[in-house]
Design an enzyme around this catalytic site. Structure first.
Site, PDB file in Angstrom:
ATOM      1  N   ARG A 164      26.547  53.532  22.848  1.00  0.00           N
ATOM      2  CA  ARG A 164      27.462  53.497  23.997  1.00  0.00           C
ATOM      3  C   ARG A 164      28.800  54.196  23.721  1.00  0.00           C
ATOM      4  NH1 ARG A 164      23.138  51.432  25.627  1.00  0.00           N
ATOM      5  NH2 ARG A 164      23.017  49.725  27.133  1.00  0.00           N
ATOM      6  N   SER A 237      25.035  45.200  31.915  1.00  0.00           N
ATOM      7  CA  SER A 237      25.569  44.463  30.757  1.00  0.00           C
ATOM      8  C   SER A 237      27.089  44.497  30.812  1.00  0.00           C
ATOM      9  CB  SER A 237      25.148  45.125  29.457  1.00  0.00           C
ATOM     10  OG  SER A 237      23.759  45.137  29.338  1.00  0.00           O
ATOM     11  N   GLU A 333      31.628  46.157  27.766  1.00  0.00           N
ATOM     12  CA  GLU A 333      31.103  47.518  27.921  1.00  0.00           C
ATOM     13  C   GLU A 333      31.704  48.113  29.201  1.00  0.00           C
ATOM     14  OE1 GLU A 333      26.709  47.996  28.162  1.00  0.00           O
ATOM     15  OE2 GLU A 333      27.169  49.812  29.265  1.00  0.00           O
TER      16      GLU A 333
HETATM   17  N1  EPU Z   1      18.449  37.069  25.417  1.00  0.00           N
HETATM   18  C1  EPU Z   1      18.797  35.737  25.491  1.00  0.00           C
HETATM   19  N2  EPU Z   1      19.304  35.257  26.664  1.00  0.00           N
HETATM   20  C2  EPU Z   1      19.487  36.043  27.755  1.00  0.00           C
HETATM   21  C3  EPU Z   1      19.112  37.404  27.685  1.00  0.00           C
HETATM   22  C4  EPU Z   1      18.608  37.896  26.487  1.00  0.00           C
HETATM   23  O1  EPU Z   1      18.649  34.980  24.521  1.00  0.00           O
HETATM   24  O2  EPU Z   1      19.966  35.549  28.772  1.00  0.00           O
HETATM   25  C5  EPU Z   1      17.913  37.591  24.158  1.00  0.00           C
HETATM   26  C6  EPU Z   1      16.536  38.189  24.380  1.00  0.00           C
HETATM   27  O3  EPU Z   1      15.537  37.242  24.199  1.00  0.00           O
HETATM   28  C7  EPU Z   1      16.467  39.263  23.341  1.00  0.00           C
HETATM   29  C8  EPU Z   1      17.901  39.710  23.187  1.00  0.00           C
HETATM   30  O4  EPU Z   1      18.722  38.689  23.737  1.00  0.00           O
HETATM   31  O5  EPU Z   1      16.057  38.741  22.108  1.00  0.00           O
HETATM   32  C9  EPU Z   1      18.179  41.048  23.839  1.00  0.00           C
HETATM   33  O6  EPU Z   1      17.933  40.960  25.225  1.00  0.00           O
HETATM   34  P1  EPU Z   1      17.462  42.234  26.093  1.00  0.00           P
HETATM   35  O7  EPU Z   1      16.313  42.895  25.458  1.00  0.00           O
HETATM   36  O8  EPU Z   1      17.332  41.782  27.500  1.00  0.00           O
HETATM   37  O9  EPU Z   1      18.615  43.302  25.955  1.00  0.00           O
HETATM   38  P2  EPU Z   1      20.193  43.224  25.808  1.00  0.00           P
HETATM   39  O10 EPU Z   1      20.544  43.466  24.386  1.00  0.00           O
HETATM   40  O11 EPU Z   1      20.706  41.993  26.440  1.00  0.00           O
HETATM   41  C10 EPU Z   1      20.456  45.820  26.116  1.00  0.00           C
HETATM   42  C11 EPU Z   1      21.287  46.756  26.926  1.00  0.00           C
HETATM   43  C12 EPU Z   1      20.762  46.842  28.351  1.00  0.00           C
HETATM   44  C13 EPU Z   1      19.344  47.356  28.301  1.00  0.00           C
HETATM   45  C14 EPU Z   1      18.503  46.374  27.449  1.00  0.00           C
HETATM   46  C15 EPU Z   1      17.104  46.859  27.228  1.00  0.00           C
HETATM   47  C16 EPU Z   1      23.512  46.697  25.983  1.00  0.00           C
HETATM   48  C17 EPU Z   1      24.921  46.239  26.150  1.00  0.00           C
HETATM   49  N3  EPU Z   1      22.668  46.316  26.937  1.00  0.00           N
HETATM   50  O12 EPU Z   1      20.629  44.510  26.672  1.00  0.00           O
HETATM   51  O13 EPU Z   1      21.555  47.800  29.037  1.00  0.00           O
HETATM   52  O14 EPU Z   1      18.764  47.461  29.597  1.00  0.00           O
HETATM   53  O15 EPU Z   1      19.110  46.235  26.129  1.00  0.00           O
HETATM   54  O16 EPU Z   1      17.118  47.921  26.364  1.00  0.00           O
HETATM   55  O17 EPU Z   1      23.200  47.364  24.995  1.00  0.00           O
HETATM   56  C18 EPU Z   1      23.473  48.048  30.423  1.00  0.00           C
HETATM   57  O18 EPU Z   1      23.977  48.661  29.478  1.00  0.00           O
HETATM   58  O19 EPU Z   1      24.076  47.859  31.504  1.00  0.00           O
HETATM   59  C19 EPU Z   1      22.143  47.477  30.250  1.00  0.00           C
HETATM   60  C20 EPU Z   1      21.566  46.716  31.182  1.00  0.00           C
END
Ligand code: EPU
Length: 337
Positions: A164, A237, A333
């Site tokens: 990012r 996010s 972010e």
């Molecule tokens: N998780 C939780 N609780 C929640 C949501 C997630 O415990 O409410 C856990 C999930 O089980 C998983 C981990 O957190 O182990 C990561 O969750 P997820 O794969 O949904 O991704 P994220 O890290 O929360 C990032 C990006 C998203 C992108 C997803 C998928 C950032 C800041 N965000 O989210 O990007 O879609 O991965 O690759 O890096 C954005 O930037 O606006 C965005 C949506």
């Protein structure tokens, strides 16, 4: 070119803030942008360039110039047996580019399906999802330098890409406006299905492994977890996933063995902020008209009529509880304006 005074930015920010810009200028070409820079020297922080406003939080009216690119078009500028290079106008909707790539059977962008925003921002923010980042596709970024009005081309390695991050957000912040971005897409199948539940979701649907099915699968995963900004204001996010030293990670994982994590390199580990926020009990909670999405704790939502300040207040409470519980600081972010 369209120039409007006291313009409501409501259609230009996905958080749904009804704030006004003193002057809003929309341009259709590089020539028009150069003209704007001659007529309105952009100085200090009295100007702002927006894309689709999907990563912004306005905290009040904007007392300056807001620029928006309507530079459009997809152009294949090079092609061989393996790949094509497509040059895209910064004002194109990002997901229209992904749809265009998939419909031509060109691989690379499909995991980034349905990310809100425009092409120019993809190069500034290095957008990413499901194991792929824009930097993996970007060949060149064309800009206009704000101070001189001169055209410049940045090769991928000159853009300083990281999670990012880019030079356009850091050392060259506010110094360049992106006009076109060239992406390299592959003609032969190469999928990235190893992030999280992507492969499992595709297998569950029973569909053959094709480019358009991967796109459809990613769209389904996103739609199931992320709120539609047309229905409920949000900017995806809200926080970045923090990257912490390995030693700190080891100490934390001794206390929380189930903590998800991704290795960045030998010294650093990325921890999902969503998981920590969830563990602090924030999922589905609300403070005034600002809320934490009930399916994805990383997403803050406007429950209807929230102000930017209300959203920020909630975000600060979340940062404090994550820091108290885990000793990790998480940064937004989303850009506060
Ligand atoms: N998780 C939780 N609780 C929640 C949501 C997630 O415990 O409410 C856990 C999930 O089980 C998983 C981990 O957190 O182990 C990561 O969750 P997820 O794969 O949904 O991704 P994220 O890290 O929360 C990032 C990006 C998203 C992108 C997803 C998928 C950032 C800041 N965000 O989210 O990007 O879609 O991965 O690759 O890096 C954005 O930037 O606006 C965005 C949506």
């Amino acid at each position: 070119m369209k120039i409007t005074k006291d313009y409501s930015l409501l259609p230009h920010n996905t958080f749904g803030m009804d704030v006004k810009a003193s002057l809003f200028i929309e341009y259709d070409s590089v020539e028009e942008l150069k003209q704007i820079l001659r007529d309105y020297p952009l100085e200090g922080d009295r100007w702002l360039h927006i894309g689709a406003g999907s990563n912004l939080l306005f905290t009040g009216d904007y007392p300056g110039i807001v620029l928006h690119s309507c530079i459009r078009g997809f152009e294949v500028v090079a092609e061989d047996a393996e790949a094509v290079i497509v040059r895209v106008g910064a004002g194109e909707v990002w997901d229209d580019f992904v749809a265009y790539a998939v419909s031509n059977e060109w691989y690379g962008a499909e995991n980034l399906s349905l990310i809100p925003g425009e092409v120019g921002a993809s190069a500034v923010q290095n957008i990413g999802a499901y194991g792929v980042e824009a930097k993996d596709l970007i060949m060149e970024v064309e800009t206009i330098e704000v101070a001189t009005g001169k055209e410049r081309v940045f090769r991928n390695e000159e853009c300083g890409y990281a999670y990012r991050e880019s030079v356009f957000k850091l050392s060259l912040k506010r110094q360049h406006i992106v006009t076109k971005v060239s992406y390299r897409l592959r003609k032969t199948p190469s999928y990235h299905l190893d992030y999280g539940n992507v492969r499992a979701e595709l297998e569950k649907s029973g569909c053959a492994l094709t480019l358009s099915n991967v796109r459809e699968g990613i769209i389904k995963i996103r739609e199931a977890k992320l709120p539609d900004p047309k229905v409920q204001g949000n900017a995806g996010s809200f926080f970045m996933n923090p990257i912490i030293p390995y030693a700190q990670f080891e100490a934390l994982s001794a206390r929380y063995p189930q903590m998800p994590h991704y290795e960045v390199d030998a010294q650093r580990v990325k921890i999902p902020a969503a998981w920590m926020i969830d563990q602090c009990g924030w999922k589905g909670k609300q403070m005034g008209r600002a809320g934490v999405h009930h399916k994805q704790a990383l997403v803050l939502v406007n429950l209807g009529g929230a102000t930017g300040k209300e959203i920020i207040r909630l975000s600060e409470e979340i940062q404090k509880s994550v820091s108290d519980k885990f000793g990790v600081s998480i940064s937004p972010e989303v850009n506060f304006i």
